[in-house]
Write a protein that holds these residues in place. Structure first.
Motif, PDB file in Angstrom:
ATOM      1  N   ASN A 170       0.798  -1.239   0.000  1.00  0.00           N
ATOM      2  CA  ASN A 170       0.000   0.000   0.000  1.00  0.00           C
ATOM      3  C   ASN A 170       0.822   1.277   0.000  1.00  0.00           C
ATOM      4  O   ASN A 170       0.333   2.333   0.381  1.00  0.00           O
ATOM      5  CB  ASN A 170      -0.972   0.030   1.195  1.00  0.00           C
ATOM      6  CG  ASN A 170      -2.346  -0.392   0.751  1.00  0.00           C
ATOM      7  OD1 ASN A 170      -2.697  -0.286  -0.425  1.00  0.00           O
ATOM      8  ND2 ASN A 170      -3.145  -0.887   1.683  1.00  0.00           N
TER       9      ASN A 170
ATOM     10  N   THR B 177       3.309   3.916  -2.342  1.00  0.00           N
ATOM     11  CA  THR B 177       3.870   4.295  -3.640  1.00  0.00           C
ATOM     12  C   THR B 177       4.813   5.468  -3.410  1.00  0.00           C
ATOM     13  O   THR B 177       4.919   5.976  -2.292  1.00  0.00           O
ATOM     14  CB  THR B 177       2.773   4.644  -4.667  1.00  0.00           C
ATOM     15  OG1 THR B 177       3.367   4.741  -5.968  1.00  0.00           O
ATOM     16  CG2 THR B 177       2.081   5.959  -4.335  1.00  0.00           C
TER      17      THR B 177
ATOM     18  N   LYS C 195       3.825   7.899  -0.595  1.00  0.00           N
ATOM     19  CA  LYS C 195       2.399   8.224  -0.514  1.00  0.00           C
ATOM     20  C   LYS C 195       1.642   6.919  -0.314  1.00  0.00           C
ATOM     21  O   LYS C 195       2.038   5.883  -0.851  1.00  0.00           O
ATOM     22  CB  LYS C 195       1.961   8.882  -1.829  1.00  0.00           C
ATOM     23  CG  LYS C 195       1.006  10.049  -1.658  1.00  0.00           C
ATOM     24  CD  LYS C 195       0.694  10.693  -2.996  1.00  0.00           C
ATOM     25  CE  LYS C 195      -0.559  10.100  -3.628  1.00  0.00           C
ATOM     26  NZ  LYS C 195      -0.839  10.669  -4.945  1.00  0.00           N
ATOM     27  N   ARG C 196       0.576   6.965   0.429  1.00  0.00           N
ATOM     28  CA  ARG C 196      -0.261   5.781   0.643  1.00  0.00           C
ATOM     29  C   ARG C 196      -1.049   5.442  -0.607  1.00  0.00           C
ATOM     30  O   ARG C 196      -1.408   6.318  -1.382  1.00  0.00           O
ATOM     31  CB  ARG C 196      -1.254   6.050   1.777  1.00  0.00           C
ATOM     32  CG  ARG C 196      -0.664   5.801   3.153  1.00  0.00           C
ATOM     33  CD  ARG C 196      -0.590   4.311   3.390  1.00  0.00           C
ATOM     34  NE  ARG C 196       0.050   3.987   4.663  1.00  0.00           N
ATOM     35  CZ  ARG C 196       0.454   2.761   4.968  1.00  0.00           C
ATOM     36  NH1 ARG C 196       0.314   1.777   4.092  1.00  0.00           N
ATOM     37  NH2 ARG C 196       0.994   2.518   6.123  1.00  0.00           N
ATOM     38  N   ARG C 197      -1.279   4.183  -0.842  1.00  0.00           N
ATOM     39  CA  ARG C 197      -2.237   3.793  -1.870  1.00  0.00           C
ATOM     40  C   ARG C 197      -3.273   2.886  -1.230  1.00  0.00           C
ATOM     41  O   ARG C 197      -3.153   2.530  -0.061  1.00  0.00           O
ATOM     42  CB  ARG C 197      -1.546   3.164  -3.078  1.00  0.00           C
ATOM     43  CG  ARG C 197      -0.604   2.019  -2.800  1.00  0.00           C
ATOM     44  CD  ARG C 197       0.212   1.670  -4.036  1.00  0.00           C
ATOM     45  NE  ARG C 197      -0.621   1.236  -5.145  1.00  0.00           N
ATOM     46  CZ  ARG C 197      -0.273   1.391  -6.427  1.00  0.00           C
ATOM     47  NH1 ARG C 197       0.878   1.953  -6.746  1.00  0.00           N
ATOM     48  NH2 ARG C 197      -1.059   0.952  -7.386  1.00  0.00           N
ATOM     49  N   GLU C 198      -4.283   2.522  -2.000  1.00  0.00           N
ATOM     50  CA  GLU C 198      -5.467   1.899  -1.405  1.00  0.00           C
ATOM     51  C   GLU C 198      -5.702   0.485  -1.906  1.00  0.00           C
ATOM     52  O   GLU C 198      -6.668  -0.150  -1.513  1.00  0.00           O
ATOM     53  CB  GLU C 198      -6.718   2.744  -1.771  1.00  0.00           C
ATOM     54  CG  GLU C 198      -6.603   4.206  -1.395  1.00  0.00           C
ATOM     55  CD  GLU C 198      -6.839   4.427   0.085  1.00  0.00           C
ATOM     56  OE1 GLU C 198      -7.867   3.926   0.597  1.00  0.00           O
ATOM     57  OE2 GLU C 198      -5.999   5.073   0.740  1.00  0.00           O
ATOM     58  N   ASP C 199      -4.841   0.000  -2.782  1.00  0.00           N
ATOM     59  CA  ASP C 199      -5.197  -1.238  -3.482  1.00  0.00           C
ATOM     60  C   ASP C 199      -4.434  -2.472  -2.993  1.00  0.00           C
ATOM     61  O   ASP C 199      -4.463  -3.507  -3.639  1.00  0.00           O
ATOM     62  CB  ASP C 199      -4.956  -1.058  -4.991  1.00  0.00           C
ATOM     63  CG  ASP C 199      -3.521  -0.641  -5.277  1.00  0.00           C
ATOM     64  OD1 ASP C 199      -2.714  -0.541  -4.315  1.00  0.00           O
ATOM     65  OD2 ASP C 199      -3.195  -0.424  -6.459  1.00  0.00           O
TER      66      ASP C 199
END
Lengths: 289, 381
Positions: free
Chosen positions: B49, B51, B62-66
């Motif tokens: 999660n 990037t 940065k956070r990601r959601e997938d």
């Protein structure tokens, strides 16, 4: 966790063989000038001597002090003794200067490309040396002198700053006394008692006794001296392909892996130190290549 | 080459299979606000999660959601750290009277013991960087035996890129975003609204053998197509581009271009670019003694053509000016490397752009020299 596990133990047992100096004992120290000296060395524990080709160099290690490239200045036909001539100018060479007979140096080599002596067979050979640049040329001179009948005219043009800086004086006198060798020495600055030439070494090229259409030139000295010498040779009619120079760069490995000696596309340690002038001419005239 | 699929939940099984075979796992993990490469032991160590957002002189996580395992571009670490460590002890010598000798019991040959490392998540640009180091350090006439030893024991799990970073230009260098050789396994992470899985391509016999103990299924045409499309998307996203047409000649002919003055005025000669570059291989050796002077050690350390010492010979440094040192680095990377090793030294990973403190951009500088721009530095948004 900076490095992967068990690599530490590997390094402890691995002596990186191509980077490992072999001990050579100093048999003789000869002072050449105020700051220049010659060491005669023999491998310890073995009697296989040290074979090399004129123009090559060794990485010379002083225990715990450091390792530097130094060209071999001895006679290739007498491989029992390894001979290095150097000036005490840096940390390692100053430490070498303090060593005496019986002390030990580490040696890796020989490395690098040779002077093109095969190409010189049957032709006139012109050696042009500046200062300490005579040392890397001396093995080639020995070879030519020992095989004198295989070459045409043989000329040595040697320039130093002052009469006190002339290397290998006795040998130069011996060679100059021979009828089949033409030895000319010049100094930038003369002192009282000097009866020889005064002026830079390039001034001797126009009148030197060789046939430019059938001569090879081997040049070693400061870069600026080599550039002007090569230009003067070419001006006299020597083919640029018959002019060779020996270059100097920082070296940490001598075997093409550390990157320090790069000069444009070439590694001076493995592609040189002896180069055909045509290969490096364009780079020598550009700033800070 | 065979192609399989691996579900997201089975990535752990892949790592376990490598561990069972004695491999130390090295892979991306989050540390010090960056995605670095370090030892990992389980999937949770991966930057799940996360990037990165990269541009000249800028790197942010940065956070990601997938729930992506590999949803980022390359970070400041490259794999050379593990094959060609920044600090490497080469040997110890002991004083022995007036002479010196290796400590008793030291073998003069390289040990045959195999430091088995599995590299998890090698980007295609970095797969190429490994191949370039092989040419530099193994092609001879002299080889680096320690590099050879580590490299022989190295299992490469490549991860193809489905998203390009802001400073990436592998498409220009022909090194990505999809790996075609130089790996044991190559993964492509695919995340759709209904499924999160990996396409797994085998690149070696041992890669194929490993999969026998991992729950994989044979890949179908749709899955392969999906993976191809994902890589093509990354291809279109490249943050930078570099025109390589006759670049070698352009640089050689412009060794005295006024642009070098402009770069020299900006360059801090900090050596960051050479430290993060996956192909820079220059090293120095230090010879040191203990306080008593009875033991001497030789240590090899990464070096950089940006230091004054690098080109020092008696009388001074050959490359005294910053512009000469930058020119050396860039000309080596893009031009003389070709003469030396038959390949460009640049893989288009973009690390040197991201990690340059003043944001000097190799692609921009090459463009300016090609186009004859003397001084104006164009900036990217």
């Amino acid at each position: 966790m900076e490095t992967a596990p068990d690599l530490q133990s590997i390094s402890a047992e691995a002596a990186l063989s191509p980077m490992l100096p072999r001990p050579f004992v100093i048999k003789r120290v000869r002072r050449e000038t105020e700051d220049t000296f010659t060491l005669e060395l023999e491998p310890t524990g073995r009697d296989d001597g040290f074979s090399f080709t004129p123009g090559q160099f060794n990485m010379v290690y002083v225990f715990g002090v450091g390792e530097i490239p130094i060209s071999i200045s001895g006679d290739p036909a007498r491989p029992t003794t390894l001979i290095h001539t150097t000036r005490a100018v840096g940390t390692v060479t100053k430490a070498m200067d303090k060593l005496r007979r019986g002390d030990t140096l580490g040696i890796r080599g020989p490395y690098g490309s040779p002077w093109p002596l095969d190409k010189a067979v049957g032709r006139d050979v012109v050696f042009v040396a500046g200062g300490i640049g005579l040392a890397p040329l001396r093995p080639a001179l020995y070879h030519v002198v020992s095989n004198r009948e295989r070459f045409g005219k043989v000329v040595l043009l040697y320039g130093t700053r002052s009469p006190a800086d002339i290397l290998f004086r006795e040998e130069l006198e011996t060679w100059r006394a021979r009828f089949d060798l033409d030895v000319y020495v010049t100094v930038d600055r003369a002192m009282s008692g000097w009866r020889g030439n005064v002026g830079v070494v390039t001034t001797m090229i126009p009148k030197a006794p060789f046939d430019p259409r059938n001569a090879v030139a081997m040049v070693c000295g400061p870069e600026i001296m080599m550039r002007f010498t090569a230009a003067e040779m070419i001006k006299r009619g020597v083919d640029i392909r018959d002019v060779s120079v020996s270059l100097e760069r920082n070296m940490k490995c001598g075997i093409g892996l550390c990157g320090h000696c790069q000069f444009g596309p070439v590694f001076v340690c493995k592609d040189g130190p002896v180069f055909p002038y045509a290969q490096v001419r364009d780079m020598l005239v550009k700033w800070e290549i | 080459m065979k192609t399989f699929t691996l579900e997201r939940s089975d990535v752990g099984a892949l790592l376990d299979a490598l561990k069972r075979r004695g491999y130390t796992l090295l892979g991306p993990t989050v540390r010090d606000s960056a995605i670095v490469i370090d030892e990992i032991s389980r999937v949770e160590d991966l930057p799940v999660n996360w990037t990165d957002v990269q541009s000249g002189a800028s790197y942010r996580l940065k956070r990601r959601e997938d729930n992506a395992f590999f949803g980022f571009a390359v970070g400041p670490t490259s794999w050379k750290r593990f094959l060609y460590p920044p600090i490497q002890h080469l040997f110890a010598m002991l004083r022995a009277g007036k002479s010196f000798a290796l400590p008793a019991g030291t073998k003069e040959s390289t040990p045959s013991r195999d430091p088995k490392m599995a590299f998890i998540g090698v980007r295609p640009c970095d797969v190429h960087a490994l191949a370039i180091h092989d040419r530099v350090l193994l092609a001879g006439p002299f080889v680096d035996p320690l590099y050879q030893l580590r490299r022989n024991g190295c299992f490469v799990v490549a991860v193809n890129c489905t998203q390009a970073g802001g400073t990436c230009f592998c498409a220009s260098m022909n090194t990505g975003p999809r790996a075609t050789e130089g790996f044991d396994l190559a993964l492509t992470e695919l995340i759709t609204h209904k499924r999160h899985y990996f396409l797994v391509e085998t690149g070696s016999d041992r890669g194929e053998a490993l999969l026998k103990s991992v729950p994989v299924s044979e890949a179908g045409a749709d899955e392969m197509k999906e993976a191809r499309a994902a890589c093509e998307q990354a291809q279109r996203q490249m943050g930078r581009s570099l025109d390589t047409k006759q670049l070698r000649e352009v640089l050689y002919q412009n060794a005295e271009h006024p642009r070098w003055d402009a770069i020299g005025a900006r360059c801090l000669t900090c050596a960051n670019c050479t430290m993060v570059c996956p192909t820079c291989f220059c090293a120095t050796v230090e010879d040191v003694t203990d306080l008593g002077g009875s033991r001497a050690d030789r240590i090899r350390k990464w070096d950089s053509c940006f230091t004054l010492d690098f080109s020092y010979i008696h009388g001074g440094s050959v490359r005294a000016s910053a512009k000469a040192r930058y020119r050396q680095w860039m000309t080596h990377k893009l031009a003389s490397w070709v003469d030396q090793f038959g390949t460009s030294g640049c893989v288009g990973c973009g690390r040197c752009i991201t990690w340059c403190p003043v944001g000097i951009d190799i692609t921009e500088e090459a463009r300016a020299i090609r186009e004859g721009q003397p001084t104006e530095a164009r900036t990217h948004a």
